[in-house]
Design a protein around this motif. Structure first.
Motif, PDB file in Angstrom:
ATOM      1  N   LYS A 130       0.846  -1.200   0.000  1.00 47.29           N
ATOM      2  CA  LYS A 130       0.000   0.000   0.000  1.00 47.29           C
ATOM      3  C   LYS A 130       0.875   1.241   0.000  1.00 47.29           C
ATOM      4  N   LEU A 131       0.512   2.201  -0.840  1.00 49.81           N
ATOM      5  CA  LEU A 131       1.273   3.440  -0.936  1.00 49.81           C
ATOM      6  C   LEU A 131       1.175   4.213   0.372  1.00 49.81           C
ATOM      7  N   ALA A 132       2.324   4.614   0.907  1.00 48.30           N
ATOM      8  CA  ALA A 132       2.371   5.372   2.160  1.00 48.30           C
ATOM      9  C   ALA A 132       2.753   6.832   1.931  1.00 48.30           C
ATOM     10  N   VAL A 133       3.665   7.076   0.998  1.00 46.12           N
ATOM     11  CA  VAL A 133       4.148   8.430   0.711  1.00 46.12           C
ATOM     12  C   VAL A 133       4.370   8.555  -0.785  1.00 46.12           C
ATOM     13  N   ASP A 134       3.981   9.675  -1.352  1.00 48.93           N
ATOM     14  CA  ASP A 134       4.269   9.977  -2.761  1.00 48.93           C
ATOM     15  C   ASP A 134       4.254  11.492  -2.910  1.00 48.93           C
ATOM     16  N   LYS A 135       5.390  12.125  -2.603  1.00 47.08           N
ATOM     17  CA  LYS A 135       5.427  13.583  -2.605  1.00 47.08           C
ATOM     18  C   LYS A 135       6.853  14.092  -2.756  1.00 47.08           C
ATOM     19  N   VAL A 136       6.961  15.353  -3.111  1.00 51.04           N
ATOM     20  CA  VAL A 136       8.247  16.042  -3.175  1.00 51.04           C
ATOM     21  C   VAL A 136       8.475  16.753  -1.848  1.00 51.04           C
ATOM     22  N   MET A 137       9.632  16.525  -1.268  1.00 46.46           N
ATOM     23  CA  MET A 137       9.999  17.165  -0.006  1.00 46.46           C
ATOM     24  C   MET A 137      11.119  18.169  -0.275  1.00 46.46           C
ATOM     25  N   THR A 138      10.928  19.395   0.181  1.00 40.84           N
ATOM     26  CA  THR A 138      11.878  20.478  -0.079  1.00 40.84           C
ATOM     27  C   THR A 138      12.271  21.124   1.237  1.00 40.84           C
ATOM     28  N   THR A 139      13.551  21.389   1.393  1.00 41.84           N
ATOM     29  CA  THR A 139      14.001  22.051   2.619  1.00 41.84           C
ATOM     30  C   THR A 139      13.481  23.496   2.656  1.00 41.84           C
ATOM     31  N   PRO A 140      13.166  23.982   3.865  1.00 37.68           N
ATOM     32  CA  PRO A 140      13.247  23.266   5.151  1.00 37.68           C
ATOM     33  C   PRO A 140      12.027  22.364   5.353  1.00 37.68           C
ATOM     34  N   CYS A 141      12.260  21.155   5.835  1.00 40.29           N
ATOM     35  CA  CYS A 141      11.164  20.231   6.115  1.00 40.29           C
ATOM     36  C   CYS A 141      11.545  19.362   7.304  1.00 40.29           C
ATOM     37  N   GLU A 142      10.540  18.788   7.942  1.00 40.53           N
ATOM     38  CA  GLU A 142      10.782  17.979   9.129  1.00 40.53           C
ATOM     39  C   GLU A 142      11.416  16.641   8.765  1.00 40.53           C
ATOM     40  N   THR A 143      12.066  16.047   9.727  1.00 38.77           N
ATOM     41  CA  THR A 143      12.632  14.709   9.570  1.00 38.77           C
ATOM     42  C   THR A 143      11.511  13.704   9.340  1.00 38.77           C
ATOM     43  N   SER A 144      11.722  12.784   8.400  1.00 40.06           N
ATOM     44  CA  SER A 144      10.758  11.706   8.175  1.00 40.06           C
ATOM     45  C   SER A 144      11.278  10.429   8.828  1.00 40.06           C
ATOM     46  N   VAL A 145      10.349   9.582   9.270  1.00 37.68           N
ATOM     47  CA  VAL A 145      10.707   8.355   9.978  1.00 37.68           C
ATOM     48  C   VAL A 145       9.925   7.193   9.391  1.00 37.68           C
ATOM     49  N   LEU A 146      10.620   6.115   9.074  1.00 42.18           N
ATOM     50  CA  LEU A 146       9.948   4.881   8.673  1.00 42.18           C
ATOM     51  C   LEU A 146      10.274   3.798   9.698  1.00 42.18           C
ATOM     52  N   TYR A 147       9.301   2.920   9.892  1.00 36.13           N
ATOM     53  CA  TYR A 147       9.398   1.868  10.900  1.00 36.13           C
ATOM     54  C   TYR A 147       9.322   0.496  10.221  1.00 36.13           C
ATOM     55  N   PRO A 148       9.590  -0.584  10.941  1.00 33.48           N
ATOM     56  CA  PRO A 148       9.573  -1.910  10.319  1.00 33.48           C
ATOM     57  C   PRO A 148       8.256  -2.263   9.639  1.00 33.48           C
ATOM     58  N   LYS A 149       7.120  -1.805  10.195  1.00 37.19           N
ATOM     59  CA  LYS A 149       5.816  -2.201   9.668  1.00 37.19           C
ATOM     60  C   LYS A 149       4.981  -1.052   9.111  1.00 37.19           C
ATOM     61  N   HIS A 150       5.441   0.182   9.267  1.00 35.12           N
ATOM     62  CA  HIS A 150       4.651   1.312   8.772  1.00 35.12           C
ATOM     63  C   HIS A 150       5.552   2.522   8.539  1.00 35.12           C
ATOM     64  N   GLY A 151       4.968   3.533   7.937  1.00 33.37           N
ATOM     65  CA  GLY A 151       5.719   4.757   7.647  1.00 33.37           C
ATOM     66  C   GLY A 151       6.421   4.752   6.314  1.00 33.37           C
ATOM     67  N   GLY A 152       6.240   3.674   5.507  1.00 38.50           N
ATOM     68  CA  GLY A 152       6.880   3.599   4.194  1.00 38.50           C
ATOM     69  C   GLY A 152       8.216   2.894   4.241  1.00 38.50           C
ATOM     70  N   ASN A 153       8.232   1.643   4.750  1.00 37.65           N
ATOM     71  CA  ASN A 153       9.493   0.915   4.928  1.00 37.65           C
ATOM     72  C   ASN A 153      10.194   0.604   3.618  1.00 37.65           C
ATOM     73  N   LEU A 154       9.450   0.557   2.527  1.00 35.32           N
ATOM     74  CA  LEU A 154      10.052   0.367   1.200  1.00 35.32           C
ATOM     75  C   LEU A 154       9.946   1.702   0.463  1.00 35.32           C
ATOM     76  N   HIS A 155      11.091   2.278   0.105  1.00 37.68           N
ATOM     77  CA  HIS A 155      10.999   3.587  -0.528  1.00 37.68           C
ATOM     78  C   HIS A 155      11.990   3.762  -1.677  1.00 37.68           C
ATOM     79  N   CYS A 156      11.666   4.766  -2.494  1.00 38.37           N
ATOM     80  CA  CYS A 156      12.488   5.157  -3.646  1.00 38.37           C
ATOM     81  C   CYS A 156      12.724   6.651  -3.550  1.00 38.37           C
ATOM     82  N   PHE A 157      13.973   7.085  -3.768  1.00 41.65           N
ATOM     83  CA  PHE A 157      14.335   8.500  -3.745  1.00 41.65           C
ATOM     84  C   PHE A 157      14.719   8.949  -5.156  1.00 41.65           C
ATOM     85  N   THR A 158      14.166  10.079  -5.597  1.00 42.24           N
ATOM     86  CA  THR A 158      14.559  10.691  -6.865  1.00 42.24           C
ATOM     87  C   THR A 158      14.838  12.168  -6.628  1.00 42.24           C
ATOM     88  N   ALA A 159      16.023  12.620  -7.003  1.00 39.43           N
ATOM     89  CA  ALA A 159      16.426  14.008  -6.748  1.00 39.43           C
ATOM     90  C   ALA A 159      15.768  14.938  -7.756  1.00 39.43           C
TER      91      ALA A 159
END
Length: 267
Positions: free
Chosen positions: A163-192
């Motif tokens: 299930k999709l958890a996150v799909d967005k562009v993050m730009t500084t300044p922004c808060e720290t993101s946290v992923l956990y073993p079972k939630h928060g987007g444990n599988l992710h892809c980064f594109t600059a």
């Protein structure tokens, strides 16, 4: 000899104002994380770590914003194929700040349009702080209980529903993101989207002999496969789900290491 010690003292004084944050990160991580993750850190301890990370600036870890040759005006969404190929030829830079049996502190520096493909963090908690620039984050969590089907591809590998958890562009300044073993987007892809840098803290660190291997995946739209045994997906919610299939390490993942040049950590 005396002059040498005096010069070292002055140098320590010049760096003392910037060393506090990275030292504070290390001290807090060292206090709350253990190799077995038992007992797990309290929510208050994790919140404090996020709060410390929120204050970190590039200069605190020996970085300056890398804005040269950044394809300004094209970025992630409008770059043509020729520029895209040239950008992919530029490596992502990995900087190891500290690694122990309990946690890893590291930095990834991305040129525009570079990609860290979809991958997992088995049994791990990961804090990510964007130090400068813009980064597109796409992340999933596994649907539980597991829902799998046989794919139609070569060798008929098994695909699993996420299930999709996150799909967005993050730009500084922004808060720290946290992923956990079972939630928060444990599988992710980064594109600059622009040149950017990410400070990561992972606990426990990757250890293949302890079952924490980094595995890469390809995602397929939900409509690609059908199943009678999966969760009921309401009309209009199909885009929130995808089928993930395990793949080998992508051949175009181009990464190099660089020495950490920020303030030294007192262990």
């Amino acid at each position: 000899m005396v002059f040498s010690l005096f010069r070292r003292y002055l140098s320590m004084g010049r760096h003392s104002h910037t060393s506090n944050k990275v030292q504070a990160l290390y001290d807090h991580c060292n206090a709350i994380f253990s190799p077995s993750s038992t007992p797990p850190p309290s929510s208050q301890a994790l919140h404090k770590l996020s709060s410390i990370l929120d204050t970190v600036q590039p200069s605190d870890v020996g970085l300056s914003e890398e804005t040269t040759d950044d394809d300004r005006g094209h970025g992630f969404f409008g770059i043509n194929q020729l520029n895209r190929a040239a950008r992919w030829a530029q490596p992502i830079t990995y900087i190891d700040i500290h690694e122990s049996d309990s946690f890893t502190m590291c930095i990834f520096c991305f040129p525009t349009s570079s990609v860290i493909p979809l991958h997992d963090h088995p049994g791990m908690t990961v804090f990510s702080k964007i130090l400068y620039g813009s980064l597109h984050v796409k992340a999933y969590d596994w649907v539980e209980p597991p829902c799998t089907v046989e794919s139609k591809g070569p060798g008929h590998p098994q695909v699993r529903l996420a299930k999709l958890a996150v799909d967005k562009v993050m730009t500084t300044p922004c808060e720290t993101s946290v992923l956990y073993p079972k939630h928060g987007g444990n599988l992710h892809c980064f594109t600059a989207v622009t040149p950017c840098a990410v400070l990561d803290i992972l606990s426990p660190p990757y250890r293949e002999d302890e079952g924490r291997k980094c595995t890469y995946y390809h995602d397929y739209p939900y409509s690609t496969f059908s199943t009678q045994n999966g969760p009921k997906i309401c009309d209009g919610e199909e885009e929130e789900y995808a089928w993930l299939v395990e793949i080998g390490t992508p051949a175009d993942l181009y990464m190099r290491s660089r020495e950490y040049t920020g303030p030294a950590i007192q262990l």
